[in-house]
Scaffold this motif. Structure first.
Motif, PDB file in Angstrom:
ATOM      1  N   LEU A  55       0.897  -0.998   0.098  1.00 28.73           N
ATOM      2  CA  LEU A  55       0.080   0.064  -0.139  1.00 28.73           C
ATOM      3  C   LEU A  55       0.884   1.305   0.057  1.00 28.73           C
ATOM      4  N   ARG A  56       1.925   1.136   0.759  1.00 26.85           N
ATOM      5  CA  ARG A  56       3.079   2.300   0.883  1.00 26.85           C
ATOM      6  C   ARG A  56       3.753   2.495  -0.510  1.00 26.85           C
ATOM      7  N   ASP A  57       3.885   1.227  -1.082  1.00 28.96           N
ATOM      8  CA  ASP A  57       4.814   1.305  -2.261  1.00 28.96           C
ATOM      9  C   ASP A  57       3.623   2.065  -3.511  1.00 28.96           C
ATOM     10  N   GLN A  58       2.601   1.741  -3.311  1.00 24.39           N
ATOM     11  CA  GLN A  58       1.652   2.344  -4.261  1.00 24.39           C
ATOM     12  C   GLN A  58       1.246   3.709  -3.905  1.00 24.39           C
ATOM     13  N   GLY A  59       1.998   4.265  -2.989  1.00 22.62           N
ATOM     14  CA  GLY A  59       1.813   5.903  -2.789  1.00 22.62           C
ATOM     15  C   GLY A  59       1.081   6.415  -1.536  1.00 22.62           C
ATOM     16  N   SER A  60       0.573   5.319  -0.702  1.00 25.19           N
ATOM     17  CA  SER A  60      -0.067   5.715   0.510  1.00 25.19           C
ATOM     18  C   SER A  60       1.124   6.083   1.717  1.00 25.19           C
ATOM     19  N   THR A  61       0.578   7.167   2.505  1.00 26.11           N
ATOM     20  CA  THR A  61       1.260   7.180   3.638  1.00 26.11           C
ATOM     21  C   THR A  61       0.648   6.327   4.684  1.00 26.11           C
ATOM     22  N   VAL A  62       1.551   5.641   5.515  1.00 21.99           N
ATOM     23  CA  VAL A  62       0.728   4.752   6.415  1.00 21.99           C
ATOM     24  C   VAL A  62       1.124   4.792   7.719  1.00 21.99           C
ATOM     25  N   ILE A  63       0.371   4.783   8.637  1.00 22.39           N
ATOM     26  CA  ILE A  63       0.468   5.061  10.139  1.00 22.39           C
ATOM     27  C   ILE A  63       0.052   3.837  10.751  1.00 22.39           C
ATOM     28  N   VAL A  64       0.692   3.061  11.709  1.00 23.32           N
ATOM     29  CA  VAL A  64       0.494   2.014  12.197  1.00 23.32           C
ATOM     30  C   VAL A  64       0.527   1.953  13.751  1.00 23.32           C
ATOM     31  N   ALA A  65      -0.398   1.837  14.483  1.00 27.33           N
ATOM     32  CA  ALA A  65      -0.336   1.994  15.885  1.00 27.33           C
ATOM     33  C   ALA A  65      -0.289   0.486  16.428  1.00 27.33           C
ATOM     34  N   THR A  66       0.450   0.461  17.221  1.00 21.86           N
ATOM     35  CA  THR A  66       0.688  -0.976  17.686  1.00 21.86           C
ATOM     36  C   THR A  66       1.336  -1.155  19.293  1.00 21.86           C
TER      37      THR A  66
END
Lengths: 309, 267
Positions: free
Chosen positions: A179-190
């Motif tokens: 998803l990131r590679d396709q251009g999204s900025t990703v935030i993962v809370a963990t």
């Protein structure tokens, strides 16, 4: 870019988030690492315009979340920790409706997109099963798939692999990276160390509503005193004399949590015999000794003074 | 798509703007569809209505000295039923808030105004679909055949439904305790439908009810529907009362909704 500027959120007398400042870069995967109740979900819900910040500001791609909430909502997709789906609907209908609301894909494109993600996570055969009849893991996959299918500019995942088995976790991580590679900025809370370490390019450590550290996992680990940790288990009830160890120049810090003692140091292998001898001579009964490299867990402990799990 | 890629790239731009009316309609459609997923509710309510009409209404008509009381009661029952059913949307929203589904809905690219109009519209249309069988029974029994009269009555009923959904949504976001909410909505439902002239003419009501009943939205709708179906005229005062009721509760609902949810009540 997403900017939190001295953001705060107060519920009654409780500061869920306080003076939180952070810039999330475009097309990065940022891990928000913190224990339950640290304020991660509140941060995400403020960013997603569900909660209004009580102080400071948040801007998403230049749009202020209070002044331009509708513009912000068009950019974001959030996968919640617990599945937030209409229980009466099947997975296909849940995802199809989500895409209808968040994209301009036509019927065929939506169907294609939904089929693709459901097949990928092995839920295609169960696509018509009502989600309230699904297991926790299946429901969680449906929740994650909403954002994976939507492909928003900013994708937010709250505990994306909670309830998932190991193969599913690895798959979900792979899909999030894509998803990131396709251009999204990703935030993962963990609150899972391995997830934060393996998935994130940068990790933001959040504790009690505050940002306590942010950097790449490697830098965070490197910054942690010494680079190595000597874990000692001593007899219950023994007061540990820190001074016995801090006399060594290589020892950076010593922390004690009940009968577990963590010694942050460099050159651990060389120093280990000396330490054991010193402690034994000092009357300390050692039950076990374990020397390891610093992990993200140690980083968290070091910054917050508490264990994450 | 490469062999190692799971998410295929597409040529479509998925981030374009969905039209405002499209979003409002989708929000409404979601509520409407829940009705069709549980059709037994319509069937059971219709059966209860038929029993009420053919047993209770026939029985009481013989005891009351009022010209064509059965017709009065039958039409009023439909009005009261619309009001009662329109309250259901509040329960839905309260449940969504408790389950966290509301947080998800609020992250969708829908403005709060679109959201509340969509929900109220969905709830109102759902109520109208719900009472179709009952309305048809009454229309057949009482030989209501003038299309314009029927249209005017449907408009009155729709306005009532729209306003009650607004009132119900307002309650759903105002009352925080589940038990208190259940009791409040049940009492409100009773008050709105029973303290009105829907089922019994004003002159037959006790004095203390007679003081309040003329201001009930169900009274406005009742008078308006009766006038449309039986008197074949529009009652401007009642219609204005209904419109005011809709406007007040939609605006009030939207305002409270906006403030309380974004303030983090459900946090």
């Amino acid at each position: 870019m997403i900017s939190f500027d001295k953001t705060g959120k107060r519920f009654g007398t409780l500061d869920a988030v306080k003076d939180f400042s952070l810039d999330v870069r475009d097309k990065e995967i940022l891990g928000l690492l913190g224990p339950n109740g640290a304020g991660k979900t509140t941060l995400m819900l403020m960013m997603g315009t569900v909660y209004r910040p009580t102080s400071g500001s948040i801007s998403v791609d230049g749009f202020d979340v209070i002044k331009h909430p509708n513009n912000v909502r068009k950019l974001i997709g959030i996968a919640f920790q617990d599945a937030r789906v209409d229980g009466i609907l099947g997975a296909f209908d849940v995802l199809n409706w989500h895409l209808k609301m968040t994209t301009v894909l036509d019927k065929e494109e939506r169907a294609e997109r939904v089929e693709q993600v459901l097949r990928a996570v092995d839920l295609w055969d169960a696509r018509k099963k009502r989600t309230w009849l699904m297991s926790g893991g299946m429901r969680k996959k449906v929740e994650d798939c909403k954002v994976l299918a939507q492909r928003p500019k900013i994708a937010v995942f709250d505990e994306p692999t909670a309830f998932l088995d190991v193969p599913s976790r690895l798959l979900m991580w792979k899909m999030i990276r894509e998803l990131r590679d396709q251009g999204s900025t990703v935030i993962v809370a963990t609150n899972m160390m391995d997830e934060a370490e393996r998935l994130s390019e940068r990790v933001a450590i959040v504790n009690r509503g505050k940002l306590v550290a942010i950097d790449t996992p490697e830098v965070l680990k490197g910054r942690t005193k010494g680079g190595e940790v000597l874990e000692l288990t001593v007899d219950d009830g023994q007061e540990f004399p820190r001074g016995l160890l801090t006399q060594f120049g290589e020892v950076q810090d010593v922390t004690q949590n009940e009968n577990k003692v963590s010694v942050y140091l460099s050159s651990g292998r060389l120093l280990l015999p000396k330490i054991v001898e010193t402690l034994t001579t000092g009357g300390i009964k050692i039950q076990s000794v374990h020397l390891k490299e610093v992990t993200l867990e140690d980083v968290f402990l070091n910054y917050t003074g508490q264990n994450l799990e | 798509m490469s062999s190692s890629t799971i998410l295929a790239k597409t040529s479509s731009d998925p981030t374009g703007q969905v039209s405002t009316s499209g979003l409002v309609w989708e929000m409404a459609r979601r509520d409407i569809l829940t009705l069709f997923r549980t059709p037994w509710i319509i069937i059971s309510r219709s059966m209860a209505f038929v029993i009420q009409l053919f047993v209770f209404a026939y029985f009481i008509s013989g005891m009351v000295v009022y010209p064509n009381f059965f017709q009065y009661y039958a039409v009023g029952s439909v009005v009261a039923m619309v009001a009662s059913i329109s309250f259901i949307i509040g329960y839905d929203i309260f449940e969504e808030a408790e389950e966290g589904l509301l947080d998800y809905l609020l992250t969708l690219p829908v403005s709060r105004r679109q959201f509340i109009i969509g929900r109220a519209l969905g709830g109102a249309i759902r109520s109208m679909i719900y009472i179709i069988p009952m309305f048809v029974i009454v229309a057949v029994l009482e030989h209501f055949a003038n299309p314009l009269s029927i249209l005017a009555a449907v408009l009155d009923l729709f306005l009532l439904a729209f306003g009650v959904t607004g009132l119900s949504i307002t309650m759903a976001v105002t009352v925080r305790s589940a038990n208190r909410f259940d009791v409040t909505l049940a009492l409100l439902d009773l008050a709105v439908t029973r303290i009105s002239v829907a089922l019994y003419p004003l002159t037959y009501l006790p004095n203390y009810v007679r003081l309040i009943a003329p201001y009930s939205p169900v009274t406005f709708a009742s008078i308006s529907v009766h006038d449309a179906l039986i008197g074949t005229s529009l009652n401007a005062t009642s219609l204005a009362g209904l419109l005011a009721f809709v406007a007040i509760f939609l605006v009030l609902g939207a305002t409270i909704y906006f403030r309380r949810l974004e303030g983090g009540v459900y946090g």
